[in-house]
Scaffold this motif. Structure first.
Motif, PDB file in Angstrom:
ATOM      1  N   UNK A 138       0.805  -1.224   0.000  1.00 10.08           N
ATOM      2  CA  UNK A 138       0.000   0.000   0.000  1.00 10.08           C
ATOM      3  C   UNK A 138       0.838   1.275   0.000  1.00 10.08           C
ATOM      4  N   UNK A 139       1.881   1.350   0.813  1.00 10.64           N
ATOM      5  CA  UNK A 139       2.626   2.600   0.945  1.00 10.64           C
ATOM      6  C   UNK A 139       3.758   2.727  -0.068  1.00 10.64           C
ATOM      7  N   UNK A 140       3.993   1.716  -0.867  1.00  8.70           N
ATOM      8  CA  UNK A 140       5.145   1.712  -1.762  1.00  8.70           C
ATOM      9  C   UNK A 140       4.850   2.479  -3.055  1.00  8.70           C
ATOM     10  N   UNK A 147      -1.851   4.665  -0.405  1.00  5.98           N
ATOM     11  CA  UNK A 147      -1.895   4.947   1.029  1.00  5.98           C
ATOM     12  C   UNK A 147      -3.222   5.580   1.453  1.00  5.98           C
ATOM     13  N   UNK A 148      -3.720   6.527   0.671  1.00  4.25           N
ATOM     14  CA  UNK A 148      -4.976   7.186   1.039  1.00  4.25           C
ATOM     15  C   UNK A 148      -6.137   6.783   0.145  1.00  4.25           C
ATOM     16  N   UNK A 149      -5.952   5.734  -0.617  1.00  2.49           N
ATOM     17  CA  UNK A 149      -7.075   5.152  -1.382  1.00  2.49           C
ATOM     18  C   UNK A 149      -7.627   3.991  -0.539  1.00  2.49           C
ATOM     19  N   UNK A 150      -8.264   4.346   0.538  1.00  2.00           N
ATOM     20  CA  UNK A 150      -8.623   3.366   1.568  1.00  2.00           C
ATOM     21  C   UNK A 150      -9.577   2.292   1.070  1.00  2.00           C
ATOM     22  N   UNK A 151     -10.349   2.614   0.049  1.00  4.52           N
ATOM     23  CA  UNK A 151     -11.297   1.630  -0.464  1.00  4.52           C
ATOM     24  C   UNK A 151     -10.589   0.465  -1.158  1.00  4.52           C
ATOM     25  N   UNK A 197      -3.774  -5.764   4.396  1.00  5.98           N
ATOM     26  CA  UNK A 197      -3.509  -4.317   4.361  1.00  5.98           C
ATOM     27  C   UNK A 197      -2.015  -4.053   4.547  1.00  5.98           C
ATOM     28  N   UNK A 198      -1.210  -4.709   3.727  1.00  5.18           N
ATOM     29  CA  UNK A 198       0.243  -4.664   3.875  1.00  5.18           C
ATOM     30  C   UNK A 198       0.787  -3.315   3.431  1.00  5.18           C
ATOM     31  N   UNK A 199       1.664  -2.746   4.258  1.00  8.57           N
ATOM     32  CA  UNK A 199       2.148  -1.386   4.018  1.00  8.57           C
ATOM     33  C   UNK A 199       3.437  -1.349   3.206  1.00  8.57           C
TER      34      UNK A 199
END
Length: 335
Positions: free
Chosen positions: A55-57, A138-142, A148-150
């Motif tokens: 998610x954060x990459x 990161x902020x596309x929560x849907x 939910x791997x970061x």
């Protein structure tokens, strides 16, 4: 082996673990496991390659699978680390070759300048400073699903010569944060080494090797780990769970492990801690202390310690140290 003084004067800056490249016999099955099950984002999928990220990459990939026709468990092709700049890569090229480590620049898809070599215990590694970039989730929560791997955090390698691996990586500026020692001695059974500001980028543990024991992705919340287990069960993938949730003594991480369709082991974890200050002393654990692997006192089953993915074309060597960890089977037999 005593604790080494950290090397603070290396001529290049390694920043973190970057990516892992593995083989898969069926990229569609692999994609289902990682995308539908664990929630990875697919950034490339064709007949020969599957690229994934968390998610954060923002980089193109942290996990790559290359198609193979070889029958049997999947293998590891290489481990990737990041350097800060291309100038660091060029200085590293001179450094490695000057001391006898054959290092060469290679071309990799979606990566900038990339330096390839073999480490001191036989692991094929590469370094890059840049990679194709795009907006992360990161902020596309849907879109957050599965575990939910970061981000990719660390790897663990079963290694025939832990002391040799520690020395080689210490020379490159990796710092020791925690270690396991054979009871009553200075013989290191396992070392936790880091460049970024937490407990590890790479772990070397005593055993036949080199073999990749696991790669690990961080998720910010323990509830995401439980949700990952629920999702995998609902998809009919409960039997891929390799080790049930628990908390490591070493690193303090809350964890769960799965094995993918080719036998590669992935850890999803949360809650380890920062190691930043130079006077932060490494923490010692005795090999017989079952809390190091599972803080609650229940050690891992034997297969968790013994099974790992081999590196392609790299001979597996018997460990120099004759010392075995306490397994769940040993623990239950003592009751």
């Amino acid at each position: 082996m005593s604790i080494l003084e950290p090397n603070l004067s290396i001529p290049f800056n390694i920043t973190r673990l970057s990516h892992v490249v593995l083989t898969s016999r069926d990229l569609d099955k692999t994609r289902y496991f990682y995308e539908t099950g664990l929630g990875f984002e697919v950034t490339q999928h064709d007949d020969s390659m599957l690229c994934l990220r968390a998610i954060e990459e923002t980089g193109h990939h942290s996990l790559v699978f290359e198609k193979t026709e070889v029958v049997g468990p999947g293998v590891v092709r290489r481990i990737g680390y990041r350097m800060f700049s291309d100038d660091d890569l060029k200085r590293a090229h001179e450094f490695f070759n000057a001391r006898g480590d054959k290092a060469e620049f290679v071309t990799r898809p979606y990566q900038g300048l990339t330096l390839q070599l073999t480490d001191g215990v036989g692991v094929p590694i590469e370094f890059c400073a840049t990679m194709d970039q795009s907006e992360n989730r990161m902020q596309r929560f849907h879109t957050h699903a599965g575990g939910k791997l970061a981000f990719l955090d660390h790897i663990q390698i079963a290694c025939h010569d832990v002391a040799g691996a520690y020395q080689w990586y210490n020379d490159l500026g990796f710092r020791l944060t925690e270690y396991t020692a054979k009871d009553g001695t200075n013989e290191m059974w396992g070392v936790w080494l880091k460049r970024k500001n937490n407990t590890q980028d790479v772990v070397f543990g005593n055993g036949p090797g080199p073999r990749l024991h696991h790669f690990a992705y961080h998720t910010p919340e323990i509830s995401s780990i439980i949700h990952a287990a629920d999702v995998m069960a609902s998809l009919g993938l409960a039997d891929t769970m390799d080790r049930a949730p628990g908390r490591h003594g070493i690193g303090n991480a809350f964890f769960i492990y799965f094995c993918d369709p080719d036998g590669h082991r992935i850890e999803i974890f949360s809650s380890h801690y920062n190691v930043i200050d130079i006077d932060h002393a490494p923490k010692r654990w005795e090999l017989s202390d079952t809390r190091r692997s599972q803080l609650w006192g229940f050690p891992a089953p034997k297969k968790w310690f013994m099974e790992a993915s081999e590196f392609e074309g790299v001979p597996v060597q018997a460990p120099l140290m004759d010392a075995a960890p306490v397994t769940l089977e040993d623990f239950l037999a003592s009751w």
